[in-house]
Design an enzyme around this catalytic site. Structure first.
Site, PDB file in Angstrom:
ATOM      1  N   ARG A 270       0.795  -1.221   0.000  1.00  0.00           N
ATOM      2  CA  ARG A 270       0.000   0.000   0.000  1.00  0.00           C
ATOM      3  C   ARG A 270       0.829   1.274   0.000  1.00  0.00           C
ATOM      4  O   ARG A 270       0.453   2.262  -0.633  1.00  0.00           O
ATOM      5  CB  ARG A 270      -0.941   0.003   1.210  1.00  0.00           C
ATOM      6  N   ARG A 365       1.081  -2.119   6.824  1.00  0.00           N
ATOM      7  CA  ARG A 365       0.171  -3.238   7.088  1.00  0.00           C
ATOM      8  C   ARG A 365      -0.247  -3.976   5.818  1.00  0.00           C
ATOM      9  O   ARG A 365      -0.625  -3.356   4.827  1.00  0.00           O
ATOM     10  CB  ARG A 365      -1.087  -2.736   7.811  1.00  0.00           C
TER      11      ARG A 365
END
Length: 567
Positions: A270, A365
């Site tokens: 991400r 994450r």
């Protein structure tokens, strides 16, 4: 039976409550409605190994890779190994995950996963389905859930937490709730930024409470920005699962720019995707678009009903035209430092979910690991409180490698820990002004707090890209504002009082106790995040330093340690 106070009604808090039900006196409180949480807004799903073609070792490796080498392997092993059992618990509690035509659990693919292991419910309403199922299960189990109750302070005897000071927001009544343990499960702090996928309640209350109680904090500079929210007011999240199904990102000319950025293109980690999107926006002055037209109208409506409805309500036809997207604050990898059993450095205080830093997520994450973390470590927190021998015999305990906890004086300081390693590069800045986040006031009068200006300051100087000049400016502005707040006592009107009558008579508390407490928390957390970002002078995952983009090497504890006076 132990008395346990749980703060928060997301998956982490409710999992802990259900595990404790019948074996402890459990009270769950939330400052809003029970269904309002980051869990309830989660779209993509929950990642776990549930198929024969997948293995825990693969899930572990994917998590470590996405975390930019900063995840704690032992924590990741716990997450991935215990994940399947927690999925079984959710199903037993009444959560219905989507199934394929053959009746097996439907599994989707998301960025940086090597296998399709992401379970979803209601198409793209996974969080809402999980939250609803757990709330219903809690009601059946007799768990007391109190809504509209704000926690303003953790109560201590010596260094041990023995309860909390509460305010019933419907009546203004102040309470002292005694308990043997407090479990913080209150979510993240997306409201530090003007553009966020988080709900309005995400003001970092749990981290602020823990900081004021002297708990150790870790990796506060590591904030993840989701690359695809609608470039419209409200920043509605367009789940990564859409890209997992085949949607692509296009620049102003219609070209797929991610192919030249990372081998995994739109399914890169991400932080890589978010910075690439932002860099495109900065260089062209035009929005990036998400193209899902190849998936077809029927598939989009069936697989992503909530997103489909939201996109269409905004006047966009994503089945036939690409839609504009932009990065927004999404998930905090840092938080209250815990061991593998959710214990913090303060006895009697535990932390689970996004409020905690388990070191599972590292510096970035992995998609759909957040709900799993809440379930796994919420369950572990309950086991500790019930005296599970496995927790008591864990040799790592709350002093495991990589975490050095603060031994702060009561309510006077908070420690943010940094750990150093490497990360890929990228860049993004905005032209937003950075003021002193105060609104106009008569000469000589205390300047009223402006949350919007604080958010703009954080977005400009502590957002997707940071550098020393910007961070130093932000810190100076924040410290000036903190000094004003301290001198007027306006930043924390809900500080401890000797009796209820004094609290009720406090004019600021009478005006809006919730906003006052949230603003005080955001100011404290902004200072901590900026200080941590200044101290980590090289880039690491979601923490990108434009003045030091090269990956750092070596080192496990960043020196000097950060100590920030909070009062």
């Amino acid at each position: 039976m132990p008395r346990v106070l749980i703060v928060g009604t997301g998956i982490a808090g409710l999992t802990a409550a259900l595990t404790l039900a019948g074996r402890a006196e459990v009270t769950v409180v939330t400052k809003a409605g029970a269904a309002v949480s980051n869990t309830g807004k989660a779209q993509g799903g929950i990642a776990a190994v549930t198929s024969a073609d997948d293995r825990v070792a693969l899930h572990v490796q994917d998590t470590l890779t996405a975390g930019a080498g900063w995840s704690d392997r032992a924590a990741v092993q716990v997450l991935c190994a215990e994940g399947p059992a927690r999925i079984a618990d959710l199903i037993e509690a009444g959560v219905r995950f989507d199934t394929a035509d053959d009746g097996a659990l439907a599994r989707g693919l998301e960025a940086a996963h090597s296998r399709a292991r992401v379970l979803h419910a209601g198409g793209d309403a996974t969080g809402a389905v999980i939250a609803g199922g757990l709330l219903a299960a809690a009601a059946r189990a007799g768990v007391q859930v109190r809504e509209q109750v704000l926690v303003t302070e953790l109560l201590r005897a010596g260094r041990r937490v023995v309860g909390a000071r509460l305010v019933d927001l419907t009546t203004g009544r102040l309470e002292c709730h005694e308990s043997d343990a407090v479990v913080l499960a209150s979510g993240g702090a997306g409201q530090l930024y003007p553009y966020t996928s988080n709900p309005g309640v995400a003001t970092g209350d749990g981290v602020a409470l823990a900081a004021r109680a002297g708990a150790g904090l870790a990796d506060l500079e590591l904030y993840q920005f989701h690359p695809t929210t609608l470039a419209l007011p409200g920043n509605f999240l367009v789940s990564e699962a859409v890209r997992g199904e085949g949607a692509v990102l296009r620049d102003v000319t219609g070209q797929r720019f991610m192919l030249g950025v990372h081998p995994d293109a739109e399914l890169a980690p991400r932080d890589v995707v978010a910075r690439a999107v932002a860099a495109q926006m900065l260089s062209t002055g035009a929005p990036v678009t998400l193209d899902a037209t190849a998936l077809g109208e029927d598939f989009l409506r069936r697989r992503f009903p909530s997103i489909d409805a939201a996109v269409r309500a905004a006047g966009l036809d994503w089945a036939h035209q690409p839609v504009p997207v932009t990065p927004a604050a999404h998930y905090w990898m840092g938080g209250v430092a815990t061991d593998l059993w959710a214990r913090t450095s303060v006895p009697g205080l535990l932390a689970v979910g996004e409020v905690a830093c388990t070191q599972v997520h590292g510096a970035n994450r992995l998609a759909s690991n957040s709900l799993l973390e809440g379930a796994v470590f919420g369950h572990r927190a309950a086991r500790v409180l019930l005296g599970d021998p496995a927790a008591e015999d864990d040799p790592a305990g709350p002093q495991r490698a990589g975490l050095v906890f603060a031994d702060a004086s009561a309510g006077a300081s908070a420690e943010a820990l940094g750990r150093a390693t490497g990360a890929p590069a990228g860049a993004f800045v905005t032209g937003a002004p950075a003021g002193a986040f105060v609104t106009g006031a008569p000469a000589g009068a205390p300047e009223p707090f402006s949350r919007a200006a604080l958010q703009e300051l954080m977005w400009t100087h502590a957002g997707l890209i940071r550098d020393e000049n910007g961070l130093a400016h932000a810190e100076a502005v924040l410290e000036r504002r903190a000094a004003v707040a301290e001198s007027t006592s306006a930043a924390d009107p809900l500080a401890a009082h000797e009796d209820e009558s004094e609290f009720v008579q406090h004019p600021a508390a009478q005006a809006d106790p919730l906003a006052a407490q949230e603003n005080a928390n955001l100011l404290l957390l902004a200072r901590l995040v900026v200080r941590a970002a200044r101290t980590r002078t090289s880039s690491l995952g979601a923490h990108f330093r434009g003045d030091a983009p090269a990956p750092a090497t070596g080192g496990s504890i960043l020196s000097p340690e950060l100590v920030l006076e909070t009062h």
